[in-house]
Design a protein around this motif. Structure first.
Motif, PDB file in Angstrom:
ATOM      1  N   ASP A 190       0.961  -1.375  -0.195  1.00  0.00           N
ATOM      2  CA  ASP A 190      -0.567   0.137  -0.177  1.00  0.00           C
ATOM      3  C   ASP A 190       0.867   1.442   0.340  1.00  0.00           C
ATOM      4  O   ASP A 190       1.883   1.744   1.086  1.00  0.00           O
TER       5      ASP A 190
ATOM      6  N   VAL B 256      -1.701  -1.072  -3.818  1.00  0.00           N
ATOM      7  CA  VAL B 256      -2.780  -0.315  -3.795  1.00  0.00           C
ATOM      8  C   VAL B 256      -2.628   0.974  -3.743  1.00  0.00           C
ATOM      9  O   VAL B 256      -1.412   1.258  -3.226  1.00  0.00           O
TER      10      VAL B 256
ATOM     11  N   SER C  60      -5.697   5.266   1.667  1.00  0.00           N
ATOM     12  CA  SER C  60      -6.614   4.310   0.956  1.00  0.00           C
ATOM     13  C   SER C  60      -7.694   3.562   2.017  1.00  0.00           C
ATOM     14  O   SER C  60      -8.614   2.863   1.805  1.00  0.00           O
ATOM     15  N   PHE C  61      -7.164   3.167   2.394  1.00  0.00           N
ATOM     16  CA  PHE C  61      -8.081   1.811   3.766  1.00  0.00           C
ATOM     17  C   PHE C  61      -9.127   2.557   4.364  1.00  0.00           C
ATOM     18  O   PHE C  61     -10.292   2.294   4.587  1.00  0.00           O
TER      19      PHE C  61
ATOM     20  N   TYR D 278     -11.179  -1.630   0.276  1.00  0.00           N
ATOM     21  CA  TYR D 278     -10.313  -1.927   0.095  1.00  0.00           C
ATOM     22  C   TYR D 278     -10.153  -3.198   0.650  1.00  0.00           C
ATOM     23  O   TYR D 278      -9.498  -4.255   0.659  1.00  0.00           O
TER      24      TYR D 278
END
Length: 319
Positions: A200, A260, A297-298, A305
């Motif tokens: 990530d 990610v 992103s999470f 996700y």
């Protein structure tokens, strides 16, 4: 007489430039790599996060969850003699599934509790959250940016196999510097127990990252300063910036990798994960998240996700 002065002046200028370059090399080493107080990232607009993300990072329920867990402190001696520290939490129910999480720059193992809670509560994994060398309770007077850490992670993997048994199935999941760490680990000879890697917000290499940040933060060209920083790093920390390459490592990877990255990441540009994905030898997938900055992103698209993470892991972790 005037003609004779020019060589002396030229030599003087060269010496001055050499001194400036050397000073700059030590300056940037102390700034970014030496283990000390880091103030240069404060007020960096590339690291500004939304109020929603900040609330989750600083006050999220995961912090209370981490505080309430009975972690076992695990110690390990690195290949070069450093005492490294990690936090282990066995799953609620017996399982062969274990995730080893890798935190970001200036962080510590328990900062990965944001992800650890999901692996533990929803996916039923054992957790190991190490403090990287030069971070947290681990020894080390420099930051490895994932390069020497990759060998530490090979050792953490073997430690988990020894601790939990030969049927243990291991996932590596890292964010930012931790993402680069697990990607650099991917190029090493790993036991078959390692089934999947999640990256990530990774950078392609330390050299690329430094060149990008020197231009963006300090408006400086990478040459001639960056080679000098690399030389100082090699002398002081035992690695060069060019050899510390996640890109070179994923070209040798045998383990499936999920990438990610936030599309709004200006601290580590999204193109770096795309380049990594395009050069990965093993099976690989990539997911980008609109509106997500560095490592967000999470939080920004948590449902997507988790869905992507779970489906990816289901294909490769076959407990």
């Amino acid at each position: 007489m005037k003609g004779k002065k020019w060589p002396k002046i030229s030599i003087g200028i060269i010496i001055i430039l050499f001194i400036i370059d050397a000073v700059a090399g030590f300056f940037f080493y102390n700034l970014a790599i030496d283990r000390n107080q880091k103030d240069f990232l404060q007020d960096n607009t590339d690291l500004e996060v939304s109020a929603e993300a900040m609330d989750v990072f600083m006050k999220g329920d995961w912090r209370n969850w981490v505080s309430n867990q009975q972690f076992e402190e695990v110690e390990m001696t690195s290949y070069d003699g450093l005492a490294l520290n990690g936090y282990f939490l066995p799953a609620k129910e017996p399982t062969n599934k274990t995730v080893i999480l890798a935190h970001g720059y200036l962080g510590s193992g328990k900062d990965m509790g944001l992800y650890g809670q999901y692996y533990y509560e929803k996916l039923g994994y054992n957790l190991l959250m190490p403090d990287a060398r030069g971070h947290g309770q681990s020894e080390g007077d420099y930051i490895g940016f994932g390069w020497h850490d990759r060998l530490d992670y090979v050792d953490w993997i073997n430690l988990m196999v020894d601790k939990l048994g030969p049927d243990t199935e291991i996932v590596l999941h890292g964010v930012s510097m931790g993402a680069a760490t697990v990607l650099m680990t991917s190029g090493e000879k790993l036991p078959a127990n390692v089934k999947a890697i999640v990256s990530d917000s990774a950078y392609t290499s330390v050299k690329d990252m430094f060149a990008y940040q020197m231009k963006r933060m300090y408006h400086l060209p990478s040459f001639p300063i960056l080679p000098t920083v690399s030389l100082v790093t090699d002398m002081r920390a035992g690695y060069s910036l060019s050899e510390a390459s996640a890109l070179d490592q994923v070209k040798k990877a045998e383990v499936p990798i999920l990438y990610v990255h936030g599309n709004a990441d200006t601290f580590v540009p999204t193109r770096m994960s795309k380049e990594l994905y395009e050069n990965t030898k093993s099976e690989a997938e990539i997911m980008t998240v609109d509106g997500a900055g560095h490592g967000e992103s999470f939080v920004v698209d948590q449902d997507r996700y988790k869905e992507k993470l779970s489906s990816f892991l289901e294909r490769y972790v076959k407990e």
